[in-house]
Design an enzyme around this catalytic site. Structure first.
Site, PDB file in Angstrom:
ATOM      1  N   CYS A 201       0.825  -1.210   0.000  1.00  0.00           N
ATOM      2  CA  CYS A 201       0.000   0.000   0.000  1.00  0.00           C
ATOM      3  C   CYS A 201       0.860   1.262   0.000  1.00  0.00           C
ATOM      4  O   CYS A 201       1.362   1.687   1.047  1.00  0.00           O
ATOM      5  CB  CYS A 201      -0.930  -0.019   1.208  1.00  0.00           C
ATOM      6  SG  CYS A 201      -1.905   1.483   1.332  1.00  0.00           S
TER       7      CYS A 201
ATOM      8  N   CYS B 102      -0.408   4.102   2.179  1.00  0.00           N
ATOM      9  CA  CYS B 102      -0.202   3.909   3.626  1.00  0.00           C
ATOM     10  C   CYS B 102       1.265   4.146   3.994  1.00  0.00           C
ATOM     11  O   CYS B 102       1.556   4.757   5.010  1.00  0.00           O
ATOM     12  CB  CYS B 102      -0.570   2.488   4.054  1.00  0.00           C
ATOM     13  SG  CYS B 102      -2.071   1.846   3.317  1.00  0.00           S
ATOM     14  N   ASP B 103       2.172   3.625   3.196  1.00  0.00           N
ATOM     15  CA  ASP B 103       3.568   3.533   3.642  1.00  0.00           C
ATOM     16  C   ASP B 103       4.569   4.356   2.833  1.00  0.00           C
ATOM     17  O   ASP B 103       5.740   4.444   3.213  1.00  0.00           O
ATOM     18  CB  ASP B 103       4.016   2.053   3.592  1.00  0.00           C
ATOM     19  CG  ASP B 103       3.152   1.193   4.504  1.00  0.00           C
ATOM     20  OD1 ASP B 103       2.723   1.706   5.541  1.00  0.00           O
ATOM     21  OD2 ASP B 103       2.915   0.018   4.162  1.00  0.00           O
TER      22      ASP B 103
END
Ligand code: NAP
Length: 313
Positions: free
Chosen positions: A131, A134-135
């Site tokens: 992701c 997300c990261d």
């Protein structure tokens, strides 16, 4: 007794909820621990009609949710742990409750696939991710690798150029599956480069990803390639574990629905990526959610009419 339970809360589940709620069926949506589905993990959505400037995935899903709630859908952020759909009433269980319903709409979507290679599981969250939204921000000025050749891989890679000093796409063939507009953007981006005909055999690092072992599929050569992060974007697996043995699944695990949204079980309908091996778009999922809710409504009408006929005058 519920009349409609929707399992899942991506575009399919929440569109089903909007339609069922507007039909006054007061649907209960078991949304999963994190509602909103895969669009909660994306950035800009440019191809959902009605948003000419584009919209962020999470913002789009907040709108879906608010629209469903406005018409009376009840949305619970819980995971469904098991179902019993072969007997009536249909039963759906969560960790703390058991629900019974006349119809169920399955819209559980699909989850990102992993490579299943040595080092991957151990280094998850330590430079290994599926992701980018997300990261990605953890890897400012780092060298980032993306695996895959589809739209997801291009989208992730382009997004990651905001952070990384270099983004390398590793693809197992020499041509991309992604749509032309994404390919053009990726190939012309100054921070991006490509390694073709190559697979990742191992992820290397003690506490954090340090390198990848790559293998060239044309000449079989294998070598270490330094990287600070790797994002896997190689497609998705349908979320159907809890339905195994009850709903008909195909070899890849997708729910089979040869006739529209109906499944092999009476009163159980399906919508979205969980039975779509072909299109997998937010708009097609939303369309399928609409169809599933309308089919569930028709089914309920017939069921409730038959019960009325059976009652003594
Ligand atoms: P996808 O189109 O199925 O692409 C998966 C990619 O991963 C392919 O290039 C495939 O290689 C590669 N791959 C699969 N298994 C692999 C493995 N074990 N090792 C290495 N590579 C592997 O999946 P997706 O990109 O997630 O897209 C799914 C659907 O969503 C598509 O219809 C896509 O158009 C849509 N989508 C659209 C957008 C957008 O329009 N903005 C964004 C994201 C997704 P091969 O090419 O060799 O098979």
């Amino acid at each position: 007794m519920e009349r409609v339970i929707v399992i899942g809360s991506g575009p399919a589940g929440l569109t089903a909820a909007i339609y069922a709620a507007r039909a006054n069926l007061k649907p209960l949506v078991l949304a999963g621990g994190l509602y909103g589905g895969q669009l909660m993990l994306t950035t800009e959505v440019e191809n959902y009609p009605g948003f000419p400037e584009g919209i962020q995935g999470p913002d789009l899903m907040i709108r879906f949710r608010e629209q469903a709630e406005r018409f009376g859908a009840r949305i619970e952020n819980v995971d469904v742990t098991s179902v019993e759909l072969t007997n009536k009433p249909l039963t759906v269980r969560t960790p703390d409750a058991e629900y019974q319903s006349k119809t169920v709409i399955v819209a559980t979507g699909a989850s990102a696939r992993w490579l299943d290679i040595p080092g991957e599981e151990r280094l998850r969250g330590r430079g290994v991710s599926t992701c980018a939204t997300c990261d990605g921000a953890f890897f400012r000025e780092k060298h980032i690798v993306v695996v895959g050749g589809g739209d997801s891989a291009m989208e992730e890679a382009l997004f990651l150029t905001r952070f990384g000093k270099r983004v390398t796409v590793i693809h197992r063939r020499d041509s991309l599956r992604a749509s032309k507009i994404m390919v053009d953007r990726a190939k012309s981006h100054e921070k991006m480069d490509f390694i073709w005909n190559t697979v990742v055999d191992e992820m290397i690092g003690d506490t954090h990803l340090r390198a990848l072992r790559l293998r060239n599929l044309l000449d079989g050569s294998s070598y270490e390639f330094e990287a600070d992060a790797i994002f896997i974007a190689i497609g998705h697996t349908p979320n159907t574990d809890i339905f195994k043995g009850q709903l008909n699944l195909d070899a890849a695990g997708y729910i089979v629905s040869p006739d529209g949204c109906a499944t092999n079980l009476d009163g159980v309908f399906v919508a979205g990526d969980v039975n779509d091996i072909r299109y997998k778009q937010a708009i097609t999922a939303a369309g399928a959610g609409c169809r599933a809710a309308m089919d569930a409504e028709k089914y309920l009408e017939a069921l409730e009419f038959a019960v009325k006929l059976e009652q003594p005058a």
